[in-house]
Scaffold this active site. Structure first.
Site, short mmCIF file in Angstrom:
data_model
loop_
_atom_site.label_atom_id
_atom_site.label_comp_id
_atom_site.label_asym_id
_atom_site.label_seq_id
_atom_site.Cartn_x
_atom_site.Cartn_y
_atom_site.Cartn_z
N THR A 153 -41.22 25.36 -8.79
CA THR A 153 -41.46 24.02 -8.26
C THR A 153 -41.75 23.15 -9.47
O THR A 153 -42.38 23.60 -10.43
CB THR A 153 -42.65 23.96 -7.28
OG1 THR A 153 -43.85 24.33 -7.96
CG2 THR A 153 -42.42 24.91 -6.10
N HIS A 154 -41.25 21.92 -9.43
CA HIS A 154 -41.38 21.00 -10.58
C HIS A 154 -40.75 21.61 -11.85
O HIS A 154 -41.14 21.26 -12.96
CB HIS A 154 -42.85 20.64 -10.85
CG HIS A 154 -43.58 20.15 -9.65
ND1 HIS A 154 -43.48 18.86 -9.19
CD2 HIS A 154 -44.42 20.80 -8.80
CE1 HIS A 154 -44.23 18.72 -8.11
NE2 HIS A 154 -44.81 19.89 -7.84
N GLN A 177 -7.45 -1.91 4.21
CA GLN A 177 -6.53 -1.18 3.35
C GLN A 177 -7.27 -0.40 2.28
O GLN A 177 -6.79 0.62 1.78
CB GLN A 177 -5.54 -2.16 2.70
CG GLN A 177 -4.48 -1.51 1.84
CD GLN A 177 -3.36 -2.49 1.50
OE1 GLN A 177 -2.64 -2.95 2.38
NE2 GLN A 177 -3.24 -2.85 0.24
N LYS A 187 -8.28 3.73 2.37
CA LYS A 187 -7.37 4.87 2.16
C LYS A 187 -7.65 5.61 0.86
O LYS A 187 -7.85 6.82 0.85
CB LYS A 187 -5.91 4.44 2.18
CG LYS A 187 -5.51 3.52 3.30
CD LYS A 187 -5.71 4.13 4.67
CE LYS A 187 -5.36 3.11 5.73
NZ LYS A 187 -6.16 1.89 5.69
N SER A 192 0.82 -1.21 0.00
CA SER A 192 0.00 0.00 0.00
C SER A 192 0.85 1.27 0.00
O SER A 192 0.33 2.37 0.05
CB SER A 192 -0.92 0.02 1.23
OG SER A 192 -0.15 -0.05 2.42
N LYS A 209 -19.78 29.30 -28.85
CA LYS A 209 -20.12 28.65 -27.59
C LYS A 209 -19.30 29.17 -26.41
O LYS A 209 -18.13 29.48 -26.53
CB LYS A 209 -19.88 27.12 -27.71
CG LYS A 209 -20.80 26.39 -28.67
CD LYS A 209 -22.17 26.20 -28.06
CE LYS A 209 -22.15 25.29 -26.86
NZ LYS A 209 -21.62 23.94 -27.14
N TYR A 261 -9.24 -6.69 13.17
CA TYR A 261 -8.64 -6.11 11.98
C TYR A 261 -8.67 -7.11 10.83
O TYR A 261 -8.45 -8.31 11.00
CB TYR A 261 -7.20 -5.67 12.24
CG TYR A 261 -6.61 -4.89 11.09
CD1 TYR A 261 -6.77 -3.52 11.01
CD2 TYR A 261 -5.95 -5.54 10.06
CE1 TYR A 261 -6.27 -2.80 9.93
CE2 TYR A 261 -5.43 -4.84 8.98
CZ TYR A 261 -5.59 -3.47 8.93
OH TYR A 261 -5.09 -2.77 7.86
#
Length: 487
Positions: A177-178, A344, A347, A45, A305, A339
């Site tokens: 709304t909507h 691992q 992370k 790791s 654009k 554990y």
């Protein structure tokens, strides 16, 4: 970050030179062969957990000091260990500490270098701890600092929104709304809604931080240690608020990582919602904002654009953080105590989730600081050419004694008539109003004028200009307060 080696063992504790895939002696004399090269790479790791180097050094220094205070090692030995660890820090800062996969992880890499610097004394550092509680400590220290950084980024984002809101306290915008026109709003009121969301984000992260800030150091592999250590000493040195009460829980808890990613996901939800609105507002169909050249790009084919890249990327990146949340939940859902190497996998999810959240907050803050400009004239035009004042016609009648449901039906019929005739409500002659209901008088025109429609929403928390000014002041005070969410 593999399962723990005994406290008496450590990387480079013995030799097994020439073993394919690396030395077996990093574990114990139980092993006669090194890992297969592919498995060594698969297992390592160090490629990503090197990000925890500073936290690993901080935790190791705190542990060394505690061993000296408790008499497990001499004060002189503790001081030499601290000096050696600080030398590793200096080497890293100078770019001279660059461990490869043979180190497996950042913890072994530091310990190996310490043994090179101090000889057999370096082998004493691991006394009374395990990589299981060590990595848990490192991750919590790292995440604690990143939560603080995200809180700072949220405050910058809020200030950018607040500045726009203060500049547009009297500007109107259609409310929806909507995604259908509903009622006109103060633009500041709309932006303040996102400040409220960001404040909840800060509160959630502050709450998560409290549970992140608990020390697992000293829980060892899973059951504690017979070494006479003082867990509260290291916790205090490292700025933790408390220690885990159960050693099994200490090394196997990843709730804090899930909680953080859930809170970060909500940050991204809020950024994504605002991004969607900016994208709509910047379109020609809406035209509510103009994008500046600082935060937009063009097309490789169409020269006219100007594309809203920042909000589009933020909207897209939200999925990355959501994915990390689901990944963490899936990773821990079937793990027995204590554990497991599966941990691992937390992370990279945490590292990317934090980085994505920070990047998006910074980009959105810049967008509102200098990347867009609201178009008040266009907004004023928009709120003046729809039927979003229909509710106010009904309210007008209610104020004159007409039951709301009766008024509601009457105005619905009126809007239908206006749509058929291509008229806005404000374009109806007074006689037509009065033929509809005798309660109507000439003041109906003032009552349905958009600015009056907004001003009339005086209920606490509403969009009325007086209420908005109170909300702006409250937002300013909260951003000046020392803690998140202070009213």
């Amino acid at each position: 970050m593999a399962a723990e080696t005994p406290a008496s063992q450590g990387p480079a504790a013995g030799g097994s030179a020439g073993v394919t895939g690396g030395s077996a002696a990093g574990w114990s004399d139980r092993f006669e062969e090194g890992l297969h090269p592919v498995i060594e790479r698969f297992n390592a790791s160090i490629g990503f957990d090197i990000a925890l180097l500073q936290q690993d050094l901080d935790g190791s220094i705190a542990h060394a000091r505690m061993l000296g205070v408790c008499g497990v090692i001499s004060p002189e030995e503790a001081s030499r260990l601290e000096e050696g660890l600080e030398q590793v820090r200096s080497e890293a800062a100078a770019g001279r500490f660059q461990p490869g996969i043979e180190a497996e992880d950042v913890h072994f890499a530091v310990e190996r270098r310490l043994i090179e610097l101090l000889g057999s004394l370096g082998k004493k550092l691991h006394t009374g701890r395990s990589r299981n509680d060590q990595v848990g400590t490192d991750v919590r220290l790292w995440l604690r600092d990143r939560i603080d950084a995200i809180d700072g980024a949220l405050q910058r984002f809020e200030r950018a929104l607040l500045a726009q809101a203060e500049a547009h306290a009297d500007t109107l915008i259609p409310g929806y709304t909507h995604l259908q026109r509903a009622q006109p709003l103060a633009l500041a009121h709309h932006l303040l809604a996102y400040i409220e969301m960001a404040e909840r984000d800060r509160q959630r992260l502050a709450d998560v931080r409290r549970r992140v800030n608990i020390s697992p150091l000293g829980a060892a592999a899973l059951a504690g240690t017979p070494v006479p250590i003082d867990r509260r000493h290291t916790a205090a040195t490292l700025g933790f608020d408390a220690i885990y009460a159960n050693s099994l829980d200490a090394v196997s808890d990843r709730d804090f990582a899930v909680e953080f990613m859930a809170a970060a996901s909500l940050v991204m939800v809020h950024l994504s919602r605002l991004s969607e609105e900016v994208i709509l507002w910047a379109s020609e169909e809406f035209g509510f904002v103009s994008l500046t050249d600082r935060c937009a790009t063009g097309s490789s084919l169409m020269p006219q654009k100007k594309n809203p890249d920042v909000p589009e990327l933020v909207r897209g990146k939200s999925g990355r953080v959501f994915g990390h949340l689901i990944g963490l939940l899936t990773m821990i859902k079937g793990l027995p105590l204590a554990y497991n190497k599966d941990f691992q996998e937390d992370k990279e999810a945490l590292f990317d989730g934090v980085a994505t959240c920070l990047d998006c907050l910074e980009a959105m803050a810049i967008l509102f600081e200098e990347g867009l400009e609201f178009r008040p004239a266009r907004l004023e035009e928009a709120v003046g050419r729809d039927y979003s004042n229909a509710t106010d016609v009904a309210d007008y009648l209610v104020a004159r004694g007409v039951p709301f449901r009766e008024a509601y039906q009457l105005v619905g019929s009126l809007v239908k008539t206006c749509l058929r005739e291509g008229l806005l409500l404000r374009e109806l002659p007074l006689e037509r109003w009065q033929s509809l209901h005798p309660a109507f008088a000439a003041d109906i025109y003032g009552a349905i004028e958009p600015r009056q429609v907004v001003a009339a929403r005086r209920s606490e928390g509403g969009t009325g200009f007086e209420q908005v000014r109170l909300q702006l002041e409250r937002a300013r005070q909260r951003l000046e307060a020392p803690e998140a969410g202070v009213a």
